[in-house]
Design a protein around this motif. Sequence first.
Motif, PDB file in Angstrom:
ATOM      1  N   ARG A   1       0.571  -1.181   0.003  1.00  0.00           N
ATOM      2  CA  ARG A   1      -0.239  -0.010  -0.055  1.00  0.00           C
ATOM      3  C   ARG A   1       0.938   1.265   0.094  1.00  0.00           C
ATOM      4  NH1 ARG A   1      -2.732   3.808   2.869  1.00  0.00           N
ATOM      5  NH2 ARG A   1      -4.961   4.227   1.913  1.00  0.00           N
ATOM      6  N   PRO A   2       1.795   1.272   0.939  1.00  0.00           N
ATOM      7  CA  PRO A   2       2.661   2.663   0.786  1.00  0.00           C
ATOM      8  C   PRO A   2       3.357   3.018  -0.712  1.00  0.00           C
ATOM      9  CG  PRO A   2       3.108   1.579   2.831  1.00  0.00           C
ATOM     10  CD  PRO A   2       2.430   0.425   2.045  1.00  0.00           C
ATOM     11  N   ALA A   3       3.719   2.108  -1.474  1.00  0.00           N
ATOM     12  CA  ALA A   3       4.169   2.149  -2.690  1.00  0.00           C
ATOM     13  C   ALA A   3       3.266   2.580  -3.642  1.00  0.00           C
ATOM     14  CB  ALA A   3       5.178   0.943  -3.201  1.00  0.00           C
ATOM     15  N   HIS A   4       1.877   1.899  -3.387  1.00  0.00           N
ATOM     16  CA  HIS A   4       0.938   2.260  -4.229  1.00  0.00           C
ATOM     17  C   HIS A   4       0.359   3.525  -4.085  1.00  0.00           C
ATOM     18  CE1 HIS A   4      -3.385   1.739  -6.260  1.00  0.00           C
ATOM     19  NE2 HIS A   4      -3.610   1.996  -5.221  1.00  0.00           N
ATOM     20  N   VAL A   5       0.306   4.033  -2.864  1.00  0.00           N
ATOM     21  CA  VAL A   5      -0.354   5.177  -2.450  1.00  0.00           C
ATOM     22  C   VAL A   5       1.114   6.341  -3.257  1.00  0.00           C
ATOM     23  CG1 VAL A   5      -0.580   7.180  -0.635  1.00  0.00           C
ATOM     24  CG2 VAL A   5      -1.647   4.960  -0.535  1.00  0.00           C
ATOM     25  N   GLU A   6       2.135   5.989  -3.085  1.00  0.00           N
ATOM     26  CA  GLU A   6       3.316   7.143  -3.537  1.00  0.00           C
ATOM     27  C   GLU A   6       3.042   6.884  -5.174  1.00  0.00           C
ATOM     28  OE1 GLU A   6       8.053   7.156  -3.962  1.00  0.00           O
ATOM     29  OE2 GLU A   6       7.119   5.980  -2.318  1.00  0.00           O
ATOM     30  N   TRP A   7       2.800   5.880  -5.624  1.00  0.00           N
ATOM     31  CA  TRP A   7       2.378   5.988  -7.305  1.00  0.00           C
ATOM     32  C   TRP A   7       1.423   6.907  -7.693  1.00  0.00           C
ATOM     33  CZ3 TRP A   7      -1.583   3.381  -9.808  1.00  0.00           C
ATOM     34  CH2 TRP A   7      -1.330   3.056 -11.345  1.00  0.00           C
ATOM     35  N   LEU A   8       0.054   6.769  -6.990  1.00  0.00           N
ATOM     36  CA  LEU A   8      -0.805   7.306  -7.074  1.00  0.00           C
ATOM     37  C   LEU A   8      -0.485   8.872  -6.937  1.00  0.00           C
ATOM     38  CD1 LEU A   8      -3.673   5.279  -5.503  1.00  0.00           C
ATOM     39  CD2 LEU A   8      -3.463   5.573  -7.895  1.00  0.00           C
ATOM     40  N   ASN A   9       0.121   9.090  -5.824  1.00  0.00           N
ATOM     41  CA  ASN A   9       0.410  10.687  -5.580  1.00  0.00           C
ATOM     42  C   ASN A   9       1.200  11.231  -6.715  1.00  0.00           C
ATOM     43  OD1 ASN A   9      -0.856  11.019  -3.337  1.00  0.00           O
ATOM     44  ND2 ASN A   9       0.826  10.279  -2.018  1.00  0.00           N
ATOM     45  N   GLY A  10       2.043  10.531  -7.402  1.00  0.00           N
ATOM     46  CA  GLY A  10       2.711  10.876  -8.432  1.00  0.00           C
ATOM     47  C   GLY A  10       2.028  11.036  -9.683  1.00  0.00           C
ATOM     48  N   LEU A  11       1.060  10.095  -9.938  1.00  0.00           N
ATOM     49  CA  LEU A  11       0.172  10.264 -10.994  1.00  0.00           C
ATOM     50  C   LEU A  11      -0.808  11.640 -10.806  1.00  0.00           C
ATOM     51  CD1 LEU A  11      -1.366   6.802 -11.663  1.00  0.00           C
ATOM     52  CD2 LEU A  11       0.368   8.063 -12.932  1.00  0.00           C
ATOM     53  N   ASN A  12      -1.053  11.897  -9.603  1.00  0.00           N
ATOM     54  CA  ASN A  12      -1.946  13.029  -9.202  1.00  0.00           C
ATOM     55  C   ASN A  12      -1.330  14.349  -9.418  1.00  0.00           C
ATOM     56  OD1 ASN A  12      -4.616  13.965  -8.042  1.00  0.00           O
ATOM     57  ND2 ASN A  12      -3.619  14.453  -6.291  1.00  0.00           N
ATOM     58  N   ALA A  13       0.044  14.405  -9.007  1.00  0.00           N
ATOM     59  CA  ALA A  13       0.809  15.399  -9.088  1.00  0.00           C
ATOM     60  C   ALA A  13       0.964  15.828 -10.455  1.00  0.00           C
ATOM     61  CB  ALA A  13       2.336  15.307  -8.618  1.00  0.00           C
ATOM     62  N   ALA A  14       1.163  14.790 -11.495  1.00  0.00           N
ATOM     63  CA  ALA A  14       1.139  14.899 -13.163  1.00  0.00           C
ATOM     64  C   ALA A  14       0.090  15.315 -13.665  1.00  0.00           C
ATOM     65  CB  ALA A  14       1.851  13.553 -13.386  1.00  0.00           C
ATOM     66  N   GLY A  15      -1.306  15.585 -12.888  1.00  0.00           N
ATOM     67  CA  GLY A  15      -2.380  15.599 -13.477  1.00  0.00           C
ATOM     68  C   GLY A  15      -3.125  14.370 -14.357  1.00  0.00           C
ATOM     69  N   THR A  16      -2.474  13.338 -14.013  1.00  0.00           N
ATOM     70  CA  THR A  16      -3.112  12.089 -14.673  1.00  0.00           C
ATOM     71  C   THR A  16      -4.103  11.306 -14.089  1.00  0.00           C
ATOM     72  OG1 THR A  16      -0.621  11.797 -15.609  1.00  0.00           O
ATOM     73  CG2 THR A  16      -2.369   9.853 -15.767  1.00  0.00           C
ATOM     74  N   LEU A  17      -4.137  11.427 -12.726  1.00  0.00           N
ATOM     75  CA  LEU A  17      -5.041  10.718 -11.778  1.00  0.00           C
ATOM     76  C   LEU A  17      -6.384  11.490 -11.618  1.00  0.00           C
ATOM     77  CD1 LEU A  17      -5.726   8.394  -9.971  1.00  0.00           C
ATOM     78  CD2 LEU A  17      -4.909   9.618  -8.199  1.00  0.00           C
ATOM     79  N   LYS A  18      -7.456  10.693 -12.023  1.00  0.00           N
ATOM     80  CA  LYS A  18      -8.800  11.578 -11.722  1.00  0.00           C
ATOM     81  C   LYS A  18      -9.597  10.965 -10.527  1.00  0.00           C
ATOM     82  CE  LYS A  18      -7.751  14.225 -15.423  1.00  0.00           C
ATOM     83  NZ  LYS A  18      -7.531  15.393 -15.171  1.00  0.00           N
ATOM     84  N   ILE A  19      -9.531   9.690 -10.445  1.00  0.00           N
ATOM     85  CA  ILE A  19     -10.362   9.085  -9.264  1.00  0.00           C
ATOM     86  C   ILE A  19      -9.473   7.728  -8.913  1.00  0.00           C
ATOM     87  CG2 ILE A  19     -12.452   7.890  -8.776  1.00  0.00           C
ATOM     88  CD1 ILE A  19     -14.013   9.695 -10.814  1.00  0.00           C
ATOM     89  N   ALA A  20      -9.554   7.323  -7.671  1.00  0.00           N
ATOM     90  CA  ALA A  20      -8.943   6.101  -7.262  1.00  0.00           C
ATOM     91  C   ALA A  20      -9.269   5.982  -6.108  1.00  0.00           C
ATOM     92  CB  ALA A  20      -7.352   6.548  -7.174  1.00  0.00           C
ATOM     93  N   GLY A  21      -9.616   4.604  -5.642  1.00  0.00           N
ATOM     94  CA  GLY A  21     -10.219   3.960  -4.409  1.00  0.00           C
ATOM     95  C   GLY A  21     -10.399   2.459  -4.556  1.00  0.00           C
ATOM     96  N   PRO A  22     -10.369   1.917  -3.331  1.00  0.00           N
ATOM     97  CA  PRO A  22     -10.704   0.409  -3.215  1.00  0.00           C
ATOM     98  C   PRO A  22     -12.310   0.057  -3.326  1.00  0.00           C
ATOM     99  CG  PRO A  22     -10.296   0.961  -1.170  1.00  0.00           C
ATOM    100  CD  PRO A  22     -10.215   2.497  -2.010  1.00  0.00           C
TER     101      PRO A  22
END
Length: 97
Positions: free
Chosen positions: A21-42
């Motif tokens: 999970r920590p690595a997954h959240v870090e990956w999502l944070n990177g996508l978010n910072a790049a403007g790539t992530l729109k929605i995420a959750g389990p």
Amino acid sequence: MLFAFLCTDKPGHLNVRMENRPAHVEWLNGLNAAGTLKIAGPFLDGDGKPCGSLVIVKAETIEDAKTLSADDPYAKAGLFEKVEIRPYNWTFNNPEA
């Protein structure tokens, strides 16, 4: 274009999810910072425990979306039984509309 990743965890792999999970959240944070992530959750099972994921990203092509999905630390750890990638049209409550 938006793409939805519909990810189903392998049964009995909650420990794999939690360990990565920590690595997954870090990956999502990177996508978010790049403007790539729109929605995420389990997704949650009947006991309220995570059993899959929904991730929606912006990508140029489905091939780019597949590359993003493969970079997810959960995918690299072998958590998912199945990942479906589908084009998505965010029609209602889209803050960018």
